[in-house]
Write a protein that holds these residues in place. Structure first.
Motif, PDB file in Angstrom:
ATOM      1  N   PRO A   1      13.866   3.631 -31.349  1.00  0.00           N
ATOM      2  CA  PRO A   1      13.494   5.010 -31.668  1.00  0.00           C
ATOM      3  C   PRO A   1      13.038   5.811 -30.462  1.00  0.00           C
ATOM      4  N   CYS A   2      12.749   5.178 -29.342  1.00  0.00           N
ATOM      5  CA  CYS A   2      12.359   5.921 -28.146  1.00  0.00           C
ATOM      6  C   CYS A   2      13.613   6.412 -27.436  1.00  0.00           C
ATOM      7  N   HIS A   3      13.422   7.267 -26.469  1.00  0.00           N
ATOM      8  CA  HIS A   3      14.573   7.824 -25.772  1.00  0.00           C
ATOM      9  C   HIS A   3      14.595   7.520 -24.278  1.00  0.00           C
ATOM     10  N   TRP A   4      13.414   7.489 -23.640  1.00  0.00           N
ATOM     11  CA  TRP A   4      13.381   7.332 -22.195  1.00  0.00           C
ATOM     12  C   TRP A   4      12.220   6.454 -21.747  1.00  0.00           C
ATOM     13  N   HIS A   5      12.478   5.678 -20.716  1.00  0.00           N
ATOM     14  CA  HIS A   5      11.423   5.043 -19.936  1.00  0.00           C
ATOM     15  C   HIS A   5      11.321   5.833 -18.640  1.00  0.00           C
ATOM     16  N   LEU A   6      10.137   6.259 -18.319  1.00  0.00           N
ATOM     17  CA  LEU A   6       9.861   6.949 -17.064  1.00  0.00           C
ATOM     18  C   LEU A   6       9.111   5.936 -16.205  1.00  0.00           C
ATOM     19  N   ASP A   7       9.867   5.158 -15.450  1.00  0.00           N
ATOM     20  CA  ASP A   7       9.305   4.008 -14.747  1.00  0.00           C
ATOM     21  C   ASP A   7       8.709   4.407 -13.404  1.00  0.00           C
ATOM     22  N   VAL A   8       7.470   3.977 -13.178  1.00  0.00           N
ATOM     23  CA  VAL A   8       6.796   4.136 -11.895  1.00  0.00           C
ATOM     24  C   VAL A   8       6.890   2.775 -11.219  1.00  0.00           C
ATOM     25  N   GLN A   9       7.627   2.720 -10.112  1.00  0.00           N
ATOM     26  CA  GLN A   9       8.013   1.445  -9.511  1.00  0.00           C
ATOM     27  C   GLN A   9       7.247   1.157  -8.221  1.00  0.00           C
ATOM     28  N   TYR A  10       6.675  -0.031  -8.171  1.00  0.00           N
ATOM     29  CA  TYR A  10       5.932  -0.517  -7.012  1.00  0.00           C
ATOM     30  C   TYR A  10       6.670  -1.719  -6.427  1.00  0.00           C
ATOM     31  N   ALA A  11       6.158  -2.240  -5.332  1.00  0.00           N
ATOM     32  CA  ALA A  11       6.644  -3.489  -4.758  1.00  0.00           C
ATOM     33  C   ALA A  11       5.445  -4.404  -4.569  1.00  0.00           C
ATOM     34  N   ALA A  12       5.628  -5.686  -4.898  1.00  0.00           N
ATOM     35  CA  ALA A  12       4.546  -6.665  -4.802  1.00  0.00           C
ATOM     36  C   ALA A  12       4.955  -7.788  -3.860  1.00  0.00           C
ATOM     37  N   LEU A  13       4.045  -8.129  -2.969  1.00  0.00           N
ATOM     38  CA  LEU A  13       4.276  -9.234  -2.034  1.00  0.00           C
ATOM     39  C   LEU A  13       3.845 -10.541  -2.676  1.00  0.00           C
ATOM     40  N   ALA A  14       4.720 -11.520  -2.635  1.00  0.00           N
ATOM     41  CA  ALA A  14       4.411 -12.847  -3.167  1.00  0.00           C
ATOM     42  C   ALA A  14       3.693 -13.658  -2.095  1.00  0.00           C
ATOM     43  N   PRO A  15       2.680 -14.427  -2.489  1.00  0.00           N
ATOM     44  CA  PRO A  15       2.024 -15.302  -1.516  1.00  0.00           C
ATOM     45  C   PRO A  15       3.013 -16.354  -1.002  1.00  0.00           C
ATOM     46  N   ARG A  16       2.723 -16.875   0.169  1.00  0.00           N
ATOM     47  CA  ARG A  16       3.578 -17.887   0.794  1.00  0.00           C
ATOM     48  C   ARG A  16       3.676 -19.134  -0.090  1.00  0.00           C
ATOM     49  N   ASP A  17       4.883 -19.689  -0.184  1.00  0.00           N
ATOM     50  CA  ASP A  17       5.140 -20.947  -0.904  1.00  0.00           C
ATOM     51  C   ASP A  17       4.590 -20.942  -2.324  1.00  0.00           C
ATOM     52  N   THR A  18       4.808 -19.868  -3.023  1.00  0.00           N
ATOM     53  CA  THR A  18       4.297 -19.730  -4.378  1.00  0.00           C
ATOM     54  C   THR A  18       5.307 -20.236  -5.407  1.00  0.00           C
ATOM     55  N   ALA A  19       4.796 -20.705  -6.519  1.00  0.00           N
ATOM     56  CA  ALA A  19       5.655 -21.142  -7.626  1.00  0.00           C
ATOM     57  C   ALA A  19       5.690 -20.035  -8.674  1.00  0.00           C
ATOM     58  N   HIS A  20       6.833 -19.888  -9.320  1.00  0.00           N
ATOM     59  CA  HIS A  20       6.952 -18.896 -10.384  1.00  0.00           C
ATOM     60  C   HIS A  20       7.195 -19.609 -11.714  1.00  0.00           C
ATOM     61  N   ALA A  21       7.018 -18.878 -12.811  1.00  0.00           N
ATOM     62  CA  ALA A  21       7.203 -19.442 -14.151  1.00  0.00           C
ATOM     63  C   ALA A  21       7.820 -18.390 -15.058  1.00  0.00           C
TER      64      ALA A  21
ATOM     65  N   PRO B   1       0.835  -1.211   0.000  1.00  0.00           N
ATOM     66  CA  PRO B   1       0.000   0.000   0.000  1.00  0.00           C
ATOM     67  C   PRO B   1       0.864   1.253   0.000  1.00  0.00           C
ATOM     68  N   GLY B   2       0.242   2.356  -0.365  1.00  0.00           N
ATOM     69  CA  GLY B   2       0.935   3.642  -0.302  1.00  0.00           C
ATOM     70  C   GLY B   2       1.434   4.148  -1.640  1.00  0.00           C
ATOM     71  N   GLY B   3       1.089   3.487  -2.721  1.00  0.00           N
ATOM     72  CA  GLY B   3       1.491   3.970  -4.043  1.00  0.00           C
ATOM     73  C   GLY B   3       2.893   3.541  -4.423  1.00  0.00           C
ATOM     74  N   PRO B   4       3.471   4.243  -5.404  1.00  0.00           N
ATOM     75  CA  PRO B   4       4.802   3.857  -5.893  1.00  0.00           C
ATOM     76  C   PRO B   4       5.852   3.915  -4.790  1.00  0.00           C
ATOM     77  N   VAL B   5       6.852   3.057  -4.945  1.00  0.00           N
ATOM     78  CA  VAL B   5       7.975   3.031  -4.013  1.00  0.00           C
ATOM     79  C   VAL B   5       9.068   3.982  -4.495  1.00  0.00           C
ATOM     80  N   ARG B   6       9.258   4.036  -5.814  1.00  0.00           N
ATOM     81  CA  ARG B   6      10.292   4.897  -6.419  1.00  0.00           C
ATOM     82  C   ARG B   6       9.891   5.264  -7.839  1.00  0.00           C
ATOM     83  N   LEU B   7      10.619   6.227  -8.366  1.00  0.00           N
ATOM     84  CA  LEU B   7      10.586   6.557  -9.791  1.00  0.00           C
ATOM     85  C   LEU B   7      11.993   6.338 -10.321  1.00  0.00           C
ATOM     86  N   ASP B   8      12.091   5.898 -11.569  1.00  0.00           N
ATOM     87  CA  ASP B   8      13.410   5.710 -12.174  1.00  0.00           C
ATOM     88  C   ASP B   8      13.320   6.011 -13.665  1.00  0.00           C
TER      89      ASP B   8
END
Length: 173
Positions: free
Chosen positions: A118-138, A104-111
């Motif tokens: 052909p593009c020049h910049w990414h203006l990244d809005v950065q969040y943090a996500a909590l993973a559920p317990r004992d989760t599998a990734h792919a 909660p609380g919105g973005p954690v950082r900007l980068d």
């Protein structure tokens, strides 16, 4: 509300990094298409650092094009209701983890970082996500690898922007 309008509201509420935040707001004011990849002056992106605080680790992706260990993230899409939704969608797609929840609380950082033409910049809005317990990734098609790293391993594998994102996330926890 449009995604552009949502981004402006999110950025106006974000209290850290005032100069960079204002650069993002100026960019959106000057570029009505500043949310989209087609905006070659640069565009907002949304990302999320997937964390497992119980085990003291973060999930990073080895980005296929950039060949770097990064947090999950990418371009906003027309179906995204908000910048937050875009970050959560990207984190879910790239990690394969269902049930992620953003801190909660919105973005954690900007980068802001340069990207190849052909593009020049990414203006990244950065969040943090909590993973559920004992989760599998792919691994997704956008990734060469996907791996959990202990907090203290991150500086040895990732660039400074990921390290700063982790530090800001840990401070928020």
């Amino acid at each position: 509300m449009s995604l552009h309008d949502d981004a402006v509201l999110v950025l106006k509420r974000y209290e850290d990094q005032p100069e960079l935040r204002q650069d993002y707001l100026d960019h959106l004011a000057a570029h009505p298409d500043g949310m989209w990849k087609a905006c070659h002056a640069g565009h907002l992106t949304a990302s999320a650092l997937v964390i497992d605080p119980e085990r003291g680790r973060v999930l990073l992706t080895l980005h296929k094009k950039l060949q770097m260990w990064l947090q999950m993230g990418g371009h906003c899409e027309p179906g995204d209701a908000s910048v937050e939704a875009a970050a959560l969608r990207e984190a879910t797609e790239e990690s394969g983890i269902a049930g992620l929840t953003l801190l909660p609380g919105g973005p954690v950082r900007l980068d802001r970082h340069p990207i190849p033409a052909p593009c020049h910049w990414h203006l990244d809005v950065q969040y943090a996500a909590l993973a559920p317990r004992d989760t599998a990734h792919a691994i997704s098609d956008e990734s060469l690898d996907l791996r959990w790293f202990a907090y203290d391993e991150v500086p040895g594998v990732a660039d400074e922007s990921v390290v700063r994102l982790l530090e800001a996330t840990l401070a928020r926890l």
